[in-house]
Structures are given as C-alpha cells and as structure tokens.
Design an enzyme around this catalytic site. Sequence first.
Site, PDB file in Angstrom:
ATOM      1  N   ASP A  31       0.854  -1.199   0.000  1.00 38.65           N
ATOM      2  CA  ASP A  31       0.000   0.000   0.000  1.00 38.65           C
ATOM      3  C   ASP A  31       0.887   1.245   0.000  1.00 38.65           C
ATOM      4  O   ASP A  31       2.112   1.139   0.067  1.00 38.65           O
ATOM      5  CB  ASP A  31      -0.935   0.009   1.224  1.00 38.65           C
ATOM      6  CG  ASP A  31      -0.178  -0.222   2.523  1.00 38.65           C
ATOM      7  OD1 ASP A  31       1.018   0.140   2.596  1.00 38.65           O
ATOM      8  OD2 ASP A  31      -0.761  -0.782   3.458  1.00 38.65           O
ATOM      9  N   ASP A  47       1.460   5.027   1.827  1.00 38.50           N
ATOM     10  CA  ASP A  47       1.110   5.928   2.929  1.00 38.50           C
ATOM     11  C   ASP A  47       1.534   7.338   2.552  1.00 38.50           C
ATOM     12  O   ASP A  47       2.578   7.533   1.921  1.00 38.50           O
ATOM     13  CB  ASP A  47       1.846   5.508   4.207  1.00 38.50           C
ATOM     14  CG  ASP A  47       1.531   4.076   4.599  1.00 38.50           C
ATOM     15  OD1 ASP A  47       0.344   3.742   4.706  1.00 38.50           O
ATOM     16  OD2 ASP A  47       2.480   3.284   4.771  1.00 38.50           O
ATOM     17  N   ASP A 101      11.390   4.591  11.692  1.00 34.97           N
ATOM     18  CA  ASP A 101      12.217   3.500  12.224  1.00 34.97           C
ATOM     19  C   ASP A 101      13.506   3.268  11.430  1.00 34.97           C
ATOM     20  O   ASP A 101      14.597   3.574  11.902  1.00 34.97           O
ATOM     21  CB  ASP A 101      11.397   2.205  12.400  1.00 34.97           C
ATOM     22  CG  ASP A 101      10.570   1.817  11.181  1.00 34.97           C
ATOM     23  OD1 ASP A 101      10.683   2.506  10.153  1.00 34.97           O
ATOM     24  OD2 ASP A 101       9.826   0.818  11.263  1.00 34.97           O
TER      25      ASP A 101
HETATM   26  P1  ATP Z   1       4.681  -2.539   4.900  1.00 36.98           P
HETATM   27  O1  ATP Z   1       3.460  -1.675   4.735  1.00 36.98           O
HETATM   28  O2  ATP Z   1       5.262  -3.053   3.655  1.00 36.98           O
HETATM   29  O3  ATP Z   1       4.508  -3.578   5.929  1.00 36.98           O
HETATM   30  P2  ATP Z   1       5.804  -0.096   5.914  1.00 36.98           P
HETATM   31  O4  ATP Z   1       7.227   0.322   6.074  1.00 36.98           O
HETATM   32  O5  ATP Z   1       4.963   0.717   5.001  1.00 36.98           O
HETATM   33  O6  ATP Z   1       5.845  -1.607   5.493  1.00 36.98           O
HETATM   34  P3  ATP Z   1       3.873   0.532   7.900  1.00 36.98           P
HETATM   35  O7  ATP Z   1       3.573  -0.209   9.155  1.00 36.98           O
HETATM   36  O8  ATP Z   1       2.836   0.635   6.848  1.00 36.98           O
HETATM   37  O9  ATP Z   1       5.193  -0.147   7.329  1.00 36.98           O
HETATM   38  O10 ATP Z   1       4.361   1.966   8.336  1.00 36.98           O
HETATM   39  C1  ATP Z   1       4.540   3.041   7.417  1.00 36.98           C
HETATM   40  C2  ATP Z   1       5.750   3.838   7.822  1.00 36.98           C
HETATM   41  O11 ATP Z   1       5.559   4.407   9.119  1.00 36.98           O
HETATM   42  C3  ATP Z   1       7.043   3.044   7.949  1.00 36.98           C
HETATM   43  O12 ATP Z   1       7.681   2.904   6.714  1.00 36.98           O
HETATM   44  C4  ATP Z   1       7.840   3.878   8.909  1.00 36.98           C
HETATM   45  O13 ATP Z   1       8.426   4.985   8.273  1.00 36.98           O
HETATM   46  C5  ATP Z   1       6.771   4.379   9.853  1.00 36.98           C
HETATM   47  N1  ATP Z   1       6.605   3.479  11.002  1.00 36.98           N
HETATM   48  C6  ATP Z   1       5.739   2.475  11.130  1.00 36.98           C
HETATM   49  N2  ATP Z   1       5.851   1.857  12.304  1.00 36.98           N
HETATM   50  C7  ATP Z   1       6.826   2.497  12.959  1.00 36.98           C
HETATM   51  C8  ATP Z   1       7.422   2.340  14.239  1.00 36.98           C
HETATM   52  N3  ATP Z   1       7.018   1.389  15.085  1.00 36.98           N
HETATM   53  N4  ATP Z   1       8.420   3.198  14.583  1.00 36.98           N
HETATM   54  C9  ATP Z   1       8.813   4.162  13.734  1.00 36.98           C
HETATM   55  N5  ATP Z   1       8.300   4.348  12.532  1.00 36.98           N
HETATM   56  C10 ATP Z   1       7.321   3.540  12.121  1.00 36.98           C
HETATM   57 MG    MG Z   2       2.808   0.516   4.629  1.00 38.70          MG
END
Ligand code: ATP
Ligand code: MG
Length: 485
Positions: free
Chosen positions: A52, A54, A128
């Site tokens: 997805d 964001d 993160d």
């Molecule tokens: P995916 O959606 O493929 O699982 P993602 O990196 O997009 O991976 P998400 O959980 O959708 O993960 O989070 C979106 C973004 O928000 C991350 O890329 C990161 O920048 C930030 N983020 C999410 N969770 C955390 C956390 N626990 N601590 C710090 N930043 C976070």
């Molecule tokens: Mg994501």
Amino acid sequence: MQTLHASKCGLSTAQLPSSILDVIDSLTKAGYEAYIVGGGVRDLMLGLAPKDFDAVTNATPSQIKEVFGRRCRIIGRRFELAHVYSGRELIEVATFRAPPKKAVTSAAGMILRDNNWGSIEEDFARRDFSINAMYYQPRKGIVLDFCNAIDDIKTKTLRLLGDPKLRFEEDPVRMLRTLRFAAKLNFKIDPAILDVFTPEATLLLRDVSPHRLYDESQKLFTMGHLNRVLPMLIEFGIWKQLFADIPPHIDAFIERAAKNTDQRIQIGKTINPAFFYAVLLWKPFLERCDFYMHKGVVAAEARAQAGLDVLKRQATRTIIPRFAETFIREVWEMQTRLLNPKPQQIEALSGHARFRAGFDFMLLREKSGDQTTNGMGQWWDAYQLMSLDEKERVIAQYNRQRTKSRRKVAVTEDVVETKPQQIEPLVKETESRSRRSRKAASANERRTEQNASIALDNGIAADHPILKRKRVKRDLNTVVFGPIQ
Ligand code: ATP
Ligand code: MG
C-alpha cells in the site's frame, strides 16, 4: 539532506495508483506539502510490488478532514491519523510528527501518546529504518533523503535511525519489524542493531499490548516470507514472547504450512491469517486434549475444553480476535469429522463452510508425515474430484469398510473417534457398484443435500459439534499450565 531524482531511483507516476496521486494532489492544491513515504517508496525502489501507499503532510488531521470532508475519518488516539477514501481505496495520511514530550512516555521509555506535530526533519527522525524514511513527491519527481538511505538500499542493509537501544525501548515492536523487513527484503541487519538485539531486550515486548502484538504477528505471517522469518524469531528470542506454549521448534508440519502460506501469497491466493495460528497451536491443543482424556473427560468435551484453554493461554501474548478463535477451533474440530465421517454426512461435510480450511489443514498434516490422519487427507482430496456416481460408489465402499471394522473392534464411541479404521485410498477403488449400495447411496444423497443446505444457510451446519456442545464450566484450578517463559 539530499534530493534524489525520482526517475534515477526507478520511480515514475505510472507505477502509482490514482488514489495516492489524488490524495497528494488534493493536499497540494489546498496549499499543503504532501509526500508518499514508507514501505511504498522503499518497495518501488527495490522493484517490489508495494502492499500500500502511505502519505504524510504538514496538514494536521483536522485540516486533512477539511480538505477531504466526508471522504476522511480521523482515527487513533496514541497515534492520530487520517483515513482518506479515494474511490474504493483507503489511504493513510499522517501528519509530520515531532519528538514526543517526556510526560507521555512510560517508565520504561515507551511512547504512550504521540500527537506532537512537527516539521519534516523532525518527522524523518521519528521513523524506524532509513529505508522507510524517504519522502517521494511524485509531481515534482523528487525524493528527499535525509540519511543517505539510498546507500542502504544499494547495500541491502537494514539500519535503524538513531541509537538502536533507545529506539527499541521507545517501541519494542521495532524488534519484530527488524526481523520482518530483514526477511521480506532479504536485507542484512546492521551490526549496531544486532549488538542490542539481546534476549533481555525482547522482554520489553511484555509491555506491548497483546492486541498490537497480534496485528504484528499477522503481518509476519502474511508478508510472503514466513518460512524465512520463523527461524529468525527463534534465534532472536521473539518466538518465546509471541507464543505462550508453543515449543520453539519448527517441525515438519509448521515448516510445510509456512511454505504453503508463502506460495499461496506468491500466486495471489487468499489466506486466512488465523490458519497459521491453528497450525502453531495444534500440538499444544493435542497435548491438552490428552490431558483431559486421561482425566476421563469424553473426547468431544476434552477437545472443546482443550481448545478454550490453549487459546486462552495464547491470549496472554497475542489476543486473537473472537472470529479468528472460532475459525481455529472449527478447523481443529473438522479434523475429527474428516477423520471419521459418518457415511451419510460425507457429501454435506464437503460443502461445509469450514471444509476447505479443515481439509487443507489435514492434508498438510498428512504430507508432513502425520500418520494419525490415516490417509483421510488423500481420501478427501480424491473425493472432491469425483463425479456424483463415483462419490456414491466410494461412500458405499467406505460404509462397508467402516461397518466391518466397527464389528471387528467392539469399542466405545470415544475410542472409535481416536482410533479410526484404516480406509483404503479412494483412487485405488475398482469394485463395481451393487444395487443395494446404489439405493443406499441415493437415499444418502437426498439426506446430505438437506444437510448441505443447512450448512450453506448458516455458514455452519446445524449438527456441527461446536453448536451442539454444552459449555463446560472452566475450573482453572485443575488446569495445569506450562511455565510462562
Ligand atoms: P509494509 O506496509 O510493507 O509492511 P511499511 O514500512 O509501510 O511496510 P507501515 O507499518 O505501513 O510499514 O508503516 C509506514 C511507515 O511508518 C514506515 O515505513 C515507517 O516509516 C513508519 N513506522 C511504522 N511503524 C513504525 C514504528 N514502530 N516506529 C517508527 N516508525 C514507524
Ligand atoms: Mg505501509
């Protein structure tokens, strides 16, 4: 900070769904800054298909709401976010965040509330991993990279921003995220993370809510690299924190189910995330069944009680939602029904709402060397492919074998359930159909059609043991649980 050309990073607007472009454009038009951030940018750069997209903006949630009106809902308390609907898609829109104020962290340093709006530089430092902190403005064709994340993409390195020890203390779920991304992207983990990723550090996960841990466990199960992450969960001591009573060992059944889950995701098949919990908890469930059987509890009651116990124990770590718990217990219950079905119920059973999951589960058990399925996994596999005539014939044959073995072994109902007769493989059947069995089979078919329609109407057959079962009183004093650690 460096500004990268999107095109040089392999990014183009053609790769983006109209929903995310719509969100970025609407916010820009209203005078706000807006970027795509996180996994979407990372995955596109790595040539993977993003799950997805964001968005992040300098507009506050209420300003986002003003821009999108009824298409927007503000959600979350600890982490306030806007959900914007664009067509049938949902885009998560976050506001730039500043460091949290002292008063909103727990004694252990965990962030409890996190709605302090800030600048893009502050927002970057809160993310993160470096590879998750790139800001892509598709209309300008640029990527803002504050920490040379592009190098980590090239060298396939997972690097936490800031001091890893502190970042784990702030949010212990980042430990799970470390393993998830390392497995999913096949990245090496930065030695600075490995230094602090100790068994003691994993104890911090005890402070995380079991609801959040369930969500994270689901992400681990469904990322497409479950088989790769499972040994890592054991190696880093995360397994013990996530699963209360499941021995940290990947047996043939778990491994096969993990590979199967990954394959299904790869070919775009749906998976029920609770299915893998049913797999993981299968052994503890059987042991618990034995425990009750040895106490003299009848088999059906022992299974029901064991299911409740095992799920209750697991809920101390990850709270499995009620509907998923029901699914798990039905899959387990199906194992008994598929193992020793009443002939007249065979066809209805194959139309049961839980048949598919129960059958897949049984076949996985069988293929991983579990002989207690008595070959019934294959039997059902062949049965489903048969014409009505063939089905009639094999049901009659099954009936004969069943009656014969019942006569031979004069046992109680409960023992029959646990020690089913040997059933010949369906595919080898050659015997011609007798008149009597034809008559019996067509009567069965009428009956089973009725059962099937009940099953379809309710989702669950009216004669399903789960519906019939009387709830037993749970006497926790008599329940011997294993050690928590
Ligand atoms: P995916 O959606 O493929 O699982 P993602 O990196 O997009 O991976 P998400 O959980 O959708 O993960 O989070 C979106 C973004 O928000 C991350 O890329 C990161 O920048 C930030 N983020 C999410 N969770 C955390 C956390 N626990 N601590 C710090 N930043 C976070
Ligand atoms: Mg994501």
